[in-house]
Design a protein around this motif. Structure first.
Motif, PDB file in Angstrom:
ATOM      1  N   PHE A 155      79.548 -13.037 -24.269  1.00 41.93           N
ATOM      2  CA  PHE A 155      80.269 -12.201 -23.306  1.00 41.93           C
ATOM      3  C   PHE A 155      80.545 -12.968 -22.015  1.00 41.93           C
ATOM      4  N   LEU A 156      79.530 -13.688 -21.535  1.00 44.02           N
ATOM      5  CA  LEU A 156      79.694 -14.439 -20.287  1.00 44.02           C
ATOM      6  C   LEU A 156      80.668 -15.600 -20.449  1.00 44.02           C
ATOM      7  N   ARG A 157      80.688 -16.193 -21.626  1.00 44.26           N
ATOM      8  CA  ARG A 157      81.698 -17.236 -21.886  1.00 44.26           C
ATOM      9  C   ARG A 157      83.091 -16.635 -21.781  1.00 44.26           C
ATOM     10  N   LEU A 158      83.261 -15.427 -22.327  1.00 40.26           N
ATOM     11  CA  LEU A 158      84.550 -14.745 -22.233  1.00 40.26           C
ATOM     12  C   LEU A 158      84.897 -14.439 -20.777  1.00 40.26           C
ATOM     13  N   VAL A 159      83.889 -14.021 -19.983  1.00 45.58           N
ATOM     14  CA  VAL A 159      84.120 -13.743 -18.555  1.00 45.58           C
ATOM     15  C   VAL A 159      84.544 -15.016 -17.832  1.00 45.58           C
ATOM     16  N   ALA A 160      83.839 -16.128 -18.103  1.00 43.47           N
ATOM     17  CA  ALA A 160      84.171 -17.398 -17.444  1.00 43.47           C
ATOM     18  C   ALA A 160      85.578 -17.849 -17.803  1.00 43.47           C
ATOM     19  N   LEU A 161      85.938 -17.712 -19.070  1.00 44.29           N
ATOM     20  CA  LEU A 161      87.286 -18.098 -19.502  1.00 44.29           C
ATOM     21  C   LEU A 161      88.335 -17.201 -18.860  1.00 44.29           C
ATOM     22  N   THR A 162      88.058 -15.897 -18.819  1.00 43.55           N
ATOM     23  CA  THR A 162      88.990 -14.958 -18.190  1.00 43.55           C
ATOM     24  C   THR A 162      89.138 -15.263 -16.704  1.00 43.55           C
ATOM     25  N   PHE A 163      88.022 -15.552 -16.066  1.00 44.42           N
ATOM     26  CA  PHE A 163      87.990 -15.916 -14.638  1.00 44.42           C
ATOM     27  C   PHE A 163      88.882 -17.125 -14.387  1.00 44.42           C
ATOM     28  N   ALA A 164      88.733 -18.163 -15.222  1.00 39.62           N
ATOM     29  CA  ALA A 164      89.512 -19.391 -15.055  1.00 39.62           C
ATOM     30  C   ALA A 164      90.986 -19.164 -15.376  1.00 39.62           C
ATOM     31  N   ILE A 165      91.253 -18.463 -16.462  1.00 35.93           N
ATOM     32  CA  ILE A 165      92.638 -18.242 -16.887  1.00 35.93           C
ATOM     33  C   ILE A 165      93.378 -17.374 -15.866  1.00 35.93           C
ATOM     34  N   TYR A 166      92.678 -16.390 -15.280  1.00 33.37           N
ATOM     35  CA  TYR A 166      93.304 -15.562 -14.238  1.00 33.37           C
ATOM     36  C   TYR A 166      93.773 -16.433 -13.072  1.00 33.37           C
ATOM     37  N   HIS A 167      92.895 -17.332 -12.606  1.00 30.34           N
ATOM     38  CA  HIS A 167      93.265 -18.200 -11.488  1.00 30.34           C
ATOM     39  C   HIS A 167      94.396 -19.155 -11.882  1.00 30.34           C
ATOM     40  N   TYR A 168      94.340 -19.652 -13.089  1.00 32.52           N
ATOM     41  CA  TYR A 168      95.398 -20.548 -13.571  1.00 32.52           C
ATOM     42  C   TYR A 168      96.741 -19.806 -13.618  1.00 32.52           C
ATOM     43  N   TYR A 169      96.721 -18.598 -14.160  1.00 26.14           N
ATOM     44  CA  TYR A 169      97.955 -17.824 -14.296  1.00 26.14           C
ATOM     45  C   TYR A 169      98.552 -17.485 -12.933  1.00 26.14           C
ATOM     46  N   THR A 170      97.705 -17.004 -12.009  1.00 25.44           N
ATOM     47  CA  THR A 170      98.234 -16.602 -10.703  1.00 25.44           C
ATOM     48  C   THR A 170      98.730 -17.803  -9.899  1.00 25.44           C
ATOM     49  N   ALA A 171      98.178 -18.991 -10.149  1.00 29.28           N
ATOM     50  CA  ALA A 171      98.665 -20.188  -9.461  1.00 29.28           C
ATOM     51  C   ALA A 171     100.103 -20.489  -9.835  1.00 29.28           C
ATOM     52  N   GLY A 172     100.463 -20.220 -11.089  1.00 31.21           N
ATOM     53  CA  GLY A 172     101.811 -20.528 -11.544  1.00 31.21           C
ATOM     54  C   GLY A 172     102.798 -19.390 -11.387  1.00 31.21           C
ATOM     55  N   PHE A 173     102.311 -18.158 -11.552  1.00 32.07           N
ATOM     56  CA  PHE A 173     103.233 -17.022 -11.614  1.00 32.07           C
ATOM     57  C   PHE A 173     103.147 -16.084 -10.414  1.00 32.07           C
ATOM     58  N   GLY A 174     102.294 -16.407  -9.457  1.00 33.83           N
ATOM     59  CA  GLY A 174     102.256 -15.601  -8.237  1.00 33.83           C
ATOM     60  C   GLY A 174     100.936 -14.882  -8.050  1.00 33.83           C
ATOM     61  N   LEU A 175     100.499 -14.805  -6.791  1.00 35.71           N
ATOM     62  CA  LEU A 175      99.228 -14.182  -6.452  1.00 35.71           C
ATOM     63  C   LEU A 175      99.417 -12.707  -6.121  1.00 35.71           C
ATOM     64  N   PRO A 176      98.428 -11.872  -6.455  1.00 29.89           N
ATOM     65  CA  PRO A 176      98.471 -10.500  -5.938  1.00 29.89           C
ATOM     66  C   PRO A 176      98.170 -10.500  -4.449  1.00 29.89           C
ATOM     67  N   VAL A 177      98.178  -9.335  -3.822  1.00 33.13           N
ATOM     68  CA  VAL A 177      97.893  -9.242  -2.395  1.00 33.13           C
ATOM     69  C   VAL A 177      96.508  -9.826  -2.118  1.00 33.13           C
ATOM     70  N   ASP A 178      96.331 -10.434  -0.949  1.00 30.97           N
ATOM     71  CA  ASP A 178      95.146 -11.255  -0.685  1.00 30.97           C
ATOM     72  C   ASP A 178      93.822 -10.540  -0.918  1.00 30.97           C
ATOM     73  N   TYR A 179      93.658  -9.304  -0.425  1.00 28.70           N
ATOM     74  CA  TYR A 179      92.360  -8.641  -0.549  1.00 28.70           C
ATOM     75  C   TYR A 179      92.048  -8.267  -2.003  1.00 28.70           C
ATOM     76  N   VAL A 180      93.065  -8.069  -2.816  1.00 33.36           N
ATOM     77  CA  VAL A 180      92.836  -7.816  -4.250  1.00 33.36           C
ATOM     78  C   VAL A 180      92.434  -9.106  -4.952  1.00 33.36           C
ATOM     79  N   HIS A 181      93.150 -10.177  -4.645  1.00 36.33           N
ATOM     80  CA  HIS A 181      92.840 -11.467  -5.275  1.00 36.33           C
ATOM     81  C   HIS A 181      91.430 -11.922  -4.915  1.00 36.33           C
ATOM     82  N   MET A 182      91.074 -11.849  -3.646  1.00 38.53           N
ATOM     83  CA  MET A 182      89.728 -12.266  -3.241  1.00 38.53           C
ATOM     84  C   MET A 182      88.667 -11.336  -3.818  1.00 38.53           C
ATOM     85  N   GLY A 183      88.987 -10.042  -3.942  1.00 33.10           N
ATOM     86  CA  GLY A 183      88.055  -9.107  -4.554  1.00 33.10           C
ATOM     87  C   GLY A 183      87.787  -9.448  -6.006  1.00 33.10           C
ATOM     88  N   LEU A 184      88.831  -9.784  -6.765  1.00 36.99           N
ATOM     89  CA  LEU A 184      88.657 -10.190  -8.159  1.00 36.99           C
ATOM     90  C   LEU A 184      87.853 -11.484  -8.256  1.00 36.99           C
TER      91      LEU A 184
END
Length: 746
Positions: free
Chosen positions: A46-75
């Protein structure tokens, strides 16, 4: 490996080399992600899945756009809470680190840690949840609550402050949280401070939570924003690039460049660590990755074990200030100064050069002193073979730098670098299914071009890199191995993320109370008093060597440097930089120092503190590889760095050395100031080693050290005095009796 540490002893290859498992264990022990709690297989998946999701989320938002700052930092905080509270126990004891799953230890994680995870995630996401108001809970919009927080705000704000401090404690130890608690106490107890200059009106807990919890100060401030949008991505890029072959390419080329010269293995360590530091933000990872090859080679050619480990640790620490991809603090510096990151990169060129001049000089002279030579020609890699097999591994770094220096955001540059690292590492023409990755990346580049995000040159460059990368002749990395690498990258980001969130509290306190200016005034006042006492002692009635303002600045720098080194004994470079630059910049600005020079000054000494005993984890990791005494290895690393310990003062006195300083750039001034700074570092390094052409006596070493200090000051009179003082040393070295040692051959 042999357990003895005989000076100059030849170490057999079979004893000097460590397995990949042993190296991984060393890195795990000494790095920020070391000492993780074992969990059950189901929870680990489960934690491996969380780590991968965590990394992929940051990778995706770097290329396709960030959500509003307080939401992004909260995630981002949610990912930190889940991974940190499951892997890092409340207190590391033998019983806690054992596998004892039960009803109260779900997946081997105690129930109170799960409660903390839930509360931490709720507190992290509450700002975004309640931003527009929640009518059925009676929560008004954020605009109306700013400055007047309600009970929900106070509860979740208090929870987040406490848990963020605990995040830092679990990943980095007690020192940083204790310092932050002192700042919090200062904010709350302002009227009761006994020192008059530090007194302030103070604040109550409700207003404190308002300042620390609500954007854009405190926890949801600039440090967490930079780490969640930029630093994380570069950490991920470094880990993936190393795994896909770029690290090996660096070491092989360092061997080709320096391996055959005097002290070859040690110089290879310096050069390869400089190369590797450009893609790695972790000193320990740098030490283990390059040290696994360079340290055994140094021992094999007769280097003392503690010296071999010290060379690697000292060189690896410099990677954080080595352009173009520097450590996390450099990205935060760009945000603080409101400058493009590329400006920081340019400013860091000469400071990094001074660092390596110092380490390189000490290595060379020590090798001459011990009579240690380089590798034989047969033992070196062949240039043609290295590049014919590894040429494609440099593509991601080239593309990343091109995107970065073309004016795009650092996270877009990291997105392109990560994408191309995956393509060059994992895709091959011989594996058709793997070709989906380059096709997807080319489609992304085309989409950006069609929407005006990329110009035609960028589209063609990135598409060409992706197309060429699939012909990489190096061994292909499987996607399973890539997933494990991404998981490791996410874990590497935990400590720096925790530090960034926690140090945000310090920034909030500094901005609220003005303590930075208060302490800055105390520093300059103390330095001025010292300068007034020293001034008549070092100046002649008819010849003023140093003016009073020069001496005031010098002693201010000394006080700040001492604070950096002492506090840095237990605090990561990034956190140390954030803490001290808030004090250093107001103090140095009063003395006319440009902001970028004061920031670079603190960052440089933060790197020096990385190898300062008693806490110098990279030296301890090197000691484990070298099988040497850890403290003695730490002393060796610190000694190797002594030659450049006053180098930051050069670019404070002569901001022209930073090239992009607000004082302007003049080539002649740059050449003169740069030459004398290099001579100063060389002289200090010579004094540290006690050898130039032959061994030096105490008088020569002391004189050399003084010459080095005088050279650092960009003053024609001082430079002339330093040059004249060199004459007796040169005469003694050239015309004295030579006593060179017999060379030790590999």
């Amino acid at each position: 490996m042999s357990t003895n540490e005989t000076e100059g002893q030849q170490v057999p290859a079979t004893e000097a080399e460590l397995s990949e498992e042993q190296l991984a264990a060393i890195e795990d022990k000494y790095d920020d992600i070391g000492g993780m709690r074992p969990v059950t297989p189901l929870l680990h998946s489960f934690l491996r899945l969380v780590a991968l999701t965590f990394a992929i989320y940051h990778y995706y938002t770097a290329g396709f756009g960030l959500p509003v700052d307080y939401v992004h930092m909260g995630l981002h905080l949610c990912g930190l809470f889940i991974l940190t509270y499951t892997f890092f126990p409340f207190i590391k004891t033998r019983s806690v680190m054992e596998m004892k799953p039960s009803f109260l230890r779900i997946g081997n994680v105690p129930i109170f840690d799960w409660i903390a995870i839930i509360l931490g995630c709720m507190a992290s996401m509450y700002i975004g949840f309640a931003w527009r108001g929640v009518e059925w809970l009676g929560i008004a919009e954020q605009t109306f609550r700013q400055g007047n927080p309600n009970n929900f705000d106070i509860f979740f704000g208090t929870v987040l402050i406490v848990l963020v401090l605990d995040l830092a404690r679990r990943t980095l130890g007690w020192i940083l949280p204790v310092i932050i608690l002192i700042f919090i106490a200062y904010a709350l107890l302002g009227p009761h401070i006994p020192i008059q200059i530090l007194k302030h009106p103070g604040t109550n807990w409700r207003q404190f939570v308002n300042n620390m919890y609500f954007p854009s100060e405190g926890i949801f401030g600039v440090t967490l924003w930079v780490i969640s949008t930029t630093v994380f991505h570069f950490v991920l890029f470094g880990v993936i690039a190393q795994r896909t072959g770029l690290g090996k390419l660096f070491v092989d080329n360092a061997m080709i460049l320096a391996g055959r010269y005097t002290g070859g293995p040690a110089k290879v360590s310096v050069i390869s660590s400089a190369f590797f530091g450009t893609i790695s933000g972790s000193s320990v990872a740098n030490t283990v990755s390059t040290g696994s090859l360079t340290i055994p080679n140094m021992k094999r050619l007769g280097y003392p074990s503690h010296f071999a480990g010290g060379v690697e640790a000292a060189a690896s620490a410099g990677g954080q200030i080595t352009p173009p991809i520097m450590g996390a603090a450099a990205f935060i510096m760009a945000e603080f100064l409101e400058l493009p990151y590329t400006t920081i990169v340019i400013a860091a060129i000469f400071p990094a050069l001074l660092h390596y001049v110092g380490v390189f000089t000490v290595v060379h002279l020590t090798s001459k002193k011990l009579g240690l030579v380089g590798f034989s020609k047969d033992a070196l890699p062949h240039f043609k073979k290295v590049w014919s097999e590894g040429w494609a591994n440099i593509i991601p770094l080239i593309a990343l730098l091109y995107v970065l220096f073309s004016g795009y955001t650092p996270y877009m540059a990291a997105f392109c670098g990560i994408s191309l690292a995956v393509i060059t590492g994992c895709t091959r023409v011989s594996n058709p299914i793997s070709l989906l990755a380059p096709v997807a990346f080319i489609a992304f580049a085309l989409w950006k071009y069609m929407n005006g995000g990329f110009d035609i040159t960028m589209l063609l460059l990135l598409s060409t890199c992706a197309a060429v990368g699939i012909f990489n002749p190096d061994e292909r990395i499987t996607y399973r191995a890539l997933m494990e690498t991404i998981e490791t990258g996410a874990k590497y980001a935990l400590a720096v993320g925790a530090a960034g969130a926690a140090v945000g509290l310090v920034i909030g306190v500094i901005n609220t109370t003005g303590i930075g200016f208060r302490i800055g005034f105390m520093v300059t006042s103390g330095a001025a008093s010292i300068a007034e006492g020293v001034y008549p002692l070092i100046n002649l009635p008819f010849w003023e060597l140093f003016t009073l303002p020069d001496l005031t600045l010098f002693f201010s720098l000394v006080l700040i440097a001492i604070a950096c080194i002492l506090m840095g004994a237990g605090i990561p470079t990034t956190a140390l930089y954030i803490l001290l630059v808030s004090v250093a910049q107001p103090a140095l600005t009063q003395l006319g120092v440009p902001p970028i020079a004061s920031h670079m000054f603190v960052l440089y000494y933060g790197v020096v503190a990385e190898i300062t005993p008693p806490v110098c984890t990279s030296a301890y990791a090197a000691a484990a590889i070298a099988n040497s005494n850890p403290f003695r290895t730490g002393i060796s690393a610190f000694t190797l760095g002594l030659g450049k310990i006053v180098a930051p003062m050069a670019f404070v006195y002569a901001p022209v050395l930073l090239i992009v300083s607000s004082t302007g750039f003049d080539m002649l001034d740059f050449v003169i100031a740069g030459s004398t700074a290099i001579l100063g570092v060389f002289a200090l390094s010579t004094a540290v080693v006690g050898y130039l052409l032959k061994p030096m006596g105490a008088f020569q070493r002391i004189l050399c050290a003084l010459i080095g200090l005088v050279f650092i000051s960009p003053n024609w009179t001082a430079d002339l005095v330093a040059l004249l003082a060199c004459l007796p040393i040169i005469a003694l070295q050239v015309f004295g009796t030579r006593s060179d040692p017999e060379p030790t051959h590999g």
